[in-house]
Design a protein around this motif. Sequence first.
Motif, PDB file in Angstrom:
ATOM      1  N   GLY A  55      40.332  43.308  52.411  1.00  0.00           N
ATOM      2  CA  GLY A  55      41.318  43.554  51.110  1.00  0.00           C
ATOM      3  C   GLY A  55      40.948  42.507  50.444  1.00  0.00           C
ATOM      4  O   GLY A  55      40.530  42.570  49.073  1.00  0.00           O
ATOM      5  N   MET A  56      40.608  40.984  51.053  1.00  0.00           N
ATOM      6  CA  MET A  56      40.741  40.134  49.947  1.00  0.00           C
ATOM      7  C   MET A  56      39.280  40.127  49.218  1.00  0.00           C
ATOM      8  O   MET A  56      39.076  39.620  48.275  1.00  0.00           O
ATOM      9  CB  MET A  56      40.802  38.819  50.718  1.00  0.00           C
ATOM     10  CG  MET A  56      42.303  38.546  51.084  1.00  0.00           C
ATOM     11  SD  MET A  56      42.363  36.897  51.628  1.00  0.00           S
ATOM     12  CE  MET A  56      43.739  37.044  52.659  1.00  0.00           C
ATOM     13  N   LEU A  57      38.204  40.370  50.368  1.00  0.00           N
ATOM     14  CA  LEU A  57      37.030  40.532  49.760  1.00  0.00           C
ATOM     15  C   LEU A  57      36.668  41.823  48.760  1.00  0.00           C
ATOM     16  O   LEU A  57      35.936  41.512  47.717  1.00  0.00           O
ATOM     17  CB  LEU A  57      35.899  40.434  50.798  1.00  0.00           C
ATOM     18  CG  LEU A  57      35.590  39.326  51.725  1.00  0.00           C
ATOM     19  CD1 LEU A  57      34.831  39.638  52.906  1.00  0.00           C
ATOM     20  CD2 LEU A  57      35.381  38.051  50.747  1.00  0.00           C
ATOM     21  N   PHE A  58      37.312  42.721  49.053  1.00  0.00           N
ATOM     22  CA  PHE A  58      37.403  43.905  47.807  1.00  0.00           C
ATOM     23  C   PHE A  58      37.974  43.331  46.685  1.00  0.00           C
ATOM     24  O   PHE A  58      37.583  43.993  45.550  1.00  0.00           O
ATOM     25  CB  PHE A  58      37.983  44.996  48.507  1.00  0.00           C
ATOM     26  CG  PHE A  58      36.719  45.925  49.448  1.00  0.00           C
ATOM     27  CD1 PHE A  58      35.583  46.058  49.060  1.00  0.00           C
ATOM     28  CD2 PHE A  58      37.216  46.450  50.733  1.00  0.00           C
ATOM     29  CE1 PHE A  58      34.695  46.855  49.936  1.00  0.00           C
ATOM     30  CE2 PHE A  58      36.446  46.947  51.366  1.00  0.00           C
ATOM     31  CZ  PHE A  58      35.224  46.982  51.304  1.00  0.00           C
ATOM     32  N   LEU A  59      38.924  42.828  46.712  1.00  0.00           N
ATOM     33  CA  LEU A  59      39.385  41.989  45.603  1.00  0.00           C
ATOM     34  C   LEU A  59      38.520  41.184  44.655  1.00  0.00           C
ATOM     35  O   LEU A  59      38.532  41.470  43.456  1.00  0.00           O
ATOM     36  CB  LEU A  59      40.640  41.289  45.813  1.00  0.00           C
ATOM     37  CG  LEU A  59      41.518  40.710  44.571  1.00  0.00           C
ATOM     38  CD1 LEU A  59      42.221  41.853  44.078  1.00  0.00           C
ATOM     39  CD2 LEU A  59      42.432  39.676  45.006  1.00  0.00           C
ATOM     40  N   VAL A  60      37.628  40.545  45.270  1.00  0.00           N
ATOM     41  CA  VAL A  60      36.591  39.755  44.625  1.00  0.00           C
ATOM     42  C   VAL A  60      35.642  40.588  43.934  1.00  0.00           C
ATOM     43  O   VAL A  60      35.188  40.493  42.778  1.00  0.00           O
ATOM     44  CB  VAL A  60      35.920  38.848  45.600  1.00  0.00           C
ATOM     45  CG1 VAL A  60      34.588  38.228  44.935  1.00  0.00           C
ATOM     46  CG2 VAL A  60      37.017  37.854  45.947  1.00  0.00           C
ATOM     47  N   VAL A  61      35.207  41.821  44.809  1.00  0.00           N
ATOM     48  CA  VAL A  61      34.205  42.846  44.140  1.00  0.00           C
ATOM     49  C   VAL A  61      35.039  43.553  42.759  1.00  0.00           C
ATOM     50  O   VAL A  61      34.339  43.785  41.891  1.00  0.00           O
ATOM     51  CB  VAL A  61      33.880  43.594  45.090  1.00  0.00           C
ATOM     52  CG1 VAL A  61      32.942  44.904  44.492  1.00  0.00           C
ATOM     53  CG2 VAL A  61      33.042  42.978  46.008  1.00  0.00           C
ATOM     54  N   GLY A  62      36.255  43.586  43.079  1.00  0.00           N
ATOM     55  CA  GLY A  62      36.907  44.451  42.217  1.00  0.00           C
ATOM     56  C   GLY A  62      37.076  43.560  40.767  1.00  0.00           C
ATOM     57  O   GLY A  62      36.855  44.274  39.884  1.00  0.00           O
ATOM     58  N   ILE A  63      37.300  42.202  40.786  1.00  0.00           N
ATOM     59  CA  ILE A  63      37.073  41.406  39.704  1.00  0.00           C
ATOM     60  C   ILE A  63      35.897  41.413  39.063  1.00  0.00           C
ATOM     61  O   ILE A  63      35.624  41.506  37.752  1.00  0.00           O
ATOM     62  CB  ILE A  63      37.708  40.164  40.285  1.00  0.00           C
ATOM     63  CG1 ILE A  63      38.943  40.073  40.675  1.00  0.00           C
ATOM     64  CG2 ILE A  63      37.406  38.968  39.227  1.00  0.00           C
ATOM     65  CD1 ILE A  63      39.442  38.684  41.308  1.00  0.00           C
ATOM     66  N   TYR A  64      34.850  41.644  39.914  1.00  0.00           N
ATOM     67  CA  TYR A  64      33.443  41.550  39.029  1.00  0.00           C
ATOM     68  C   TYR A  64      33.367  42.835  38.344  1.00  0.00           C
ATOM     69  O   TYR A  64      32.717  42.765  37.511  1.00  0.00           O
ATOM     70  CB  TYR A  64      32.327  41.538  40.140  1.00  0.00           C
ATOM     71  CG  TYR A  64      31.114  41.652  39.920  1.00  0.00           C
ATOM     72  CD1 TYR A  64      30.280  40.833  39.124  1.00  0.00           C
ATOM     73  CD2 TYR A  64      30.418  42.853  39.942  1.00  0.00           C
ATOM     74  CE1 TYR A  64      29.185  41.184  38.449  1.00  0.00           C
ATOM     75  CE2 TYR A  64      29.291  43.389  39.628  1.00  0.00           C
ATOM     76  CZ  TYR A  64      28.590  42.301  38.783  1.00  0.00           C
ATOM     77  OH  TYR A  64      27.241  42.788  38.465  1.00  0.00           O
ATOM     78  N   GLU A  65      33.619  43.960  38.962  1.00  0.00           N
ATOM     79  CA  GLU A  65      33.594  45.251  38.192  1.00  0.00           C
ATOM     80  C   GLU A  65      34.326  45.324  37.120  1.00  0.00           C
ATOM     81  O   GLU A  65      33.874  45.790  35.949  1.00  0.00           O
ATOM     82  CB  GLU A  65      33.881  46.304  39.436  1.00  0.00           C
ATOM     83  CG  GLU A  65      33.066  46.540  40.492  1.00  0.00           C
ATOM     84  CD  GLU A  65      31.657  47.006  40.173  1.00  0.00           C
ATOM     85  OE1 GLU A  65      31.388  47.545  39.031  1.00  0.00           O
ATOM     86  OE2 GLU A  65      30.704  46.606  40.822  1.00  0.00           O
ATOM     87  N   ASN A  66      35.583  44.874  36.987  1.00  0.00           N
ATOM     88  CA  ASN A  66      36.557  44.764  36.018  1.00  0.00           C
ATOM     89  C   ASN A  66      35.762  43.829  34.639  1.00  0.00           C
ATOM     90  O   ASN A  66      35.951  44.200  33.460  1.00  0.00           O
ATOM     91  CB  ASN A  66      38.093  44.462  36.209  1.00  0.00           C
ATOM     92  CG  ASN A  66      38.752  45.456  36.887  1.00  0.00           C
ATOM     93  OD1 ASN A  66      38.360  46.651  36.864  1.00  0.00           O
ATOM     94  ND2 ASN A  66      39.622  45.203  37.469  1.00  0.00           N
ATOM     95  N   THR A  67      35.249  42.653  34.999  1.00  0.00           N
ATOM     96  CA  THR A  67      34.820  42.081  34.459  1.00  0.00           C
ATOM     97  C   THR A  67      33.477  42.365  33.715  1.00  0.00           C
ATOM     98  O   THR A  67      33.418  42.336  32.497  1.00  0.00           O
ATOM     99  CB  THR A  67      34.298  40.433  34.782  1.00  0.00           C
ATOM    100  OG1 THR A  67      35.303  39.886  35.709  1.00  0.00           O
ATOM    101  CG2 THR A  67      33.753  39.438  34.042  1.00  0.00           C
ATOM    102  N   LYS A  68      32.688  43.164  34.334  1.00  0.00           N
ATOM    103  CA  LYS A  68      31.368  43.738  33.946  1.00  0.00           C
ATOM    104  C   LYS A  68      31.990  44.982  32.734  1.00  0.00           C
ATOM    105  O   LYS A  68      31.531  45.130  31.675  1.00  0.00           O
ATOM    106  CB  LYS A  68      30.879  44.591  35.083  1.00  0.00           C
ATOM    107  CG  LYS A  68      29.425  44.934  34.520  1.00  0.00           C
ATOM    108  CD  LYS A  68      28.581  45.575  35.688  1.00  0.00           C
ATOM    109  CE  LYS A  68      29.293  46.670  36.069  1.00  0.00           C
ATOM    110  NZ  LYS A  68      28.524  47.405  37.176  1.00  0.00           N
TER     111      LYS A  68
END
Length: 81
Positions: free
Chosen positions: A56-69
């Motif tokens: 969950g924590m690592l998917f949160l990081v990936v989600g932040i990247y996707e939202n920023t993009k």
Amino acid sequence: MRHAIIRSFDVLVWLMAALLAIGGLVAGGMAMGQGQGLAGLMIIVGGILYAIIFAGMLFLVVGIYENTKRTAEAVERMGGR
């Protein structure tokens, strides 16, 4: 290239979460096999919870990247008007 790295990181997170959950199940099963029923059950529950929190924590990081993009793309589209 960046997107390929992020996608491979996503696959790596799934793989690590699966290995952590399997490790918790195996360790708990071994403890239960030695007569430690309650301790084995707690190891299984703890291992699965740890895998969920880790992923969950690592998917949160990936989600932040996707939202920023997506935000950067939207700002570029709005700036072009």
